[in-house]
Write an enzyme that holds these catalytic residues in place. Structure first.
Site, PDB file in Angstrom:
ATOM      1  N   CYS A 174      11.000  11.446  -6.691  1.00 42.85           N
ATOM      2  CA  CYS A 174      11.640  11.837  -5.438  1.00 42.85           C
ATOM      3  C   CYS A 174      11.266  13.296  -5.133  1.00 42.85           C
ATOM      4  CB  CYS A 174      13.154  11.698  -5.543  1.00 42.85           C
ATOM      5  SG  CYS A 174      13.901  12.955  -6.596  1.00 42.85           S
ATOM      6  N   ASP A 191      -6.300  -3.477   2.751  1.00 45.71           N
ATOM      7  CA  ASP A 191      -5.559  -2.888   1.636  1.00 45.71           C
ATOM      8  C   ASP A 191      -6.243  -1.604   1.186  1.00 45.71           C
ATOM      9  OD1 ASP A 191      -3.467  -2.743  -0.157  1.00 45.71           O
ATOM     10  OD2 ASP A 191      -4.459  -3.959  -1.692  1.00 45.71           O
ATOM     11  N   GLU A 192      -5.510  -0.687   0.589  1.00 49.00           N
ATOM     12  CA  GLU A 192      -6.048   0.598   0.107  1.00 49.00           C
ATOM     13  C   GLU A 192      -6.768   1.351   1.227  1.00 49.00           C
ATOM     14  OE1 GLU A 192      -5.164   1.635  -2.748  1.00 49.00           O
ATOM     15  OE2 GLU A 192      -4.956  -0.055  -4.127  1.00 49.00           O
ATOM     16  N   CYS A 244      12.367   6.769  -8.257  1.00 49.96           N
ATOM     17  CA  CYS A 244      12.079   7.953  -9.073  1.00 49.96           C
ATOM     18  C   CYS A 244      12.404   7.665 -10.533  1.00 49.96           C
ATOM     19  CB  CYS A 244      12.897   9.136  -8.576  1.00 49.96           C
ATOM     20  SG  CYS A 244      12.651  10.628  -9.571  1.00 49.96           S
ATOM     21  N   SER A 248       5.288   1.530  -4.808  1.00 52.90           N
ATOM     22  CA  SER A 248       6.288   1.342  -3.755  1.00 52.90           C
ATOM     23  C   SER A 248       6.309  -0.097  -3.237  1.00 52.90           C
ATOM     24  CB  SER A 248       6.005   2.299  -2.599  1.00 52.90           C
ATOM     25  OG  SER A 248       4.743   2.013  -2.027  1.00 52.90           O
ATOM     26  N   GLY A 249       5.391  -0.937  -3.705  1.00 51.52           N
ATOM     27  CA  GLY A 249       5.375  -2.323  -3.243  1.00 51.52           C
ATOM     28  C   GLY A 249       4.611  -2.535  -1.943  1.00 51.52           C
TER      29      GLY A 249
HETATM   30 ZN    ZN Z   1      14.195  12.118  -8.744  1.00 49.78          ZN
END
Ligand code: ZN
Length: 204
Positions: free
Chosen positions: A183, A94-95, A151, A26-27
């Site tokens: 998704c 992070d994480e 997705c 997701s960045g």
């Molecule tokens: Zn989907």
């Protein structure tokens, strides 16, 4: 819309907690790096921490999937962050999902001291359950940004990290190929298809 920083006032420091939460791909880490680099440009002293178990690419860098990196310190426990954040303006984590629950209190104490705390982590595990300390960090933060992947089935926004491997261990790091961003619709459809297949296997 990009997150906009509060104005910097070094004589009268105001702490806060910001969370960047989302699925794999997701960045999140890219957004964490973007914010921390901007803080460095503003002349602020920045320290970055991550759980010591995340050794996926490099021992002392926060490395995002697009290989932009920034030096960071691996720590065994959340409380070590307090010991190592003496003279800083901004702390990046992070994480965060892999830290012990003490990370919630650590973020609060740092922010109360006037430090800007920027936390990135997975909001959900592969089963779609809230991940580790993330719900509490999100609940107690001033700012929460949800970032989304795309997705791979249908091209809509994805917020699930679907795991292809048949392994129930929660911590499986770095095996990017074992996960697919999905998704809600595709996650539900593929999860129930898998259950049906397993049922058929068991009956045969
Ligand atoms: Zn989907």
């Amino acid at each position: 819309m990009h997150f906009l920083e509060n104005s910097v006032d070094l004589r009268n420091k105001r702490g806060s907690v910001e969370v960047i939460a989302g699925s794999m791909f997701s960045g999140k880490t890219e957004e964490l790096i973007r914010r921390l680099k901007r803080a460095m440009i503003a002349g602020l002293k920045v320290e970055i921490f991550k759980p010591a178990l995340d050794k996926r690419y490099s021992d002392d860098c926060v490395v995002s999937h697009d290989e932009r990196s920034i030096p960071s310190t691996p720590v065994e426990t959340a409380s070590m962050i307090l010991l190592l954040s003496g003279d800083v303006d901004v702390v990046g984590v992070d994480e965060a999902q892999f830290f012990d629950n003490a990370i919630v209190e650590v973020c609060r104490v740092l922010a109360d001291r006037g430090i800007r705390v920027v936390v990135a982590g997975l909001d959900m595990d592969f089963a779609g359950k809230p991940f580790g300390p993330m719900p509490e960090i999100m609940a107690t933060a001033e700012y929460v940004t949800k970032v989304h992947a795309i997705c791979v089935e249908c091209g809509n926004l994805a917020n699930y990290s679907f795991r292809l491997a048949d392994d129930d261990r929660l911590v499986m790091l770095g095996e990017k190929e074992l996960y697919r961003p999905l998704c809600r619709n595709c996650y539900v459809r593929i999860s129930s298809d898998n259950k049906d297949n397993q049922g058929a296997d068991n009956n045969s």
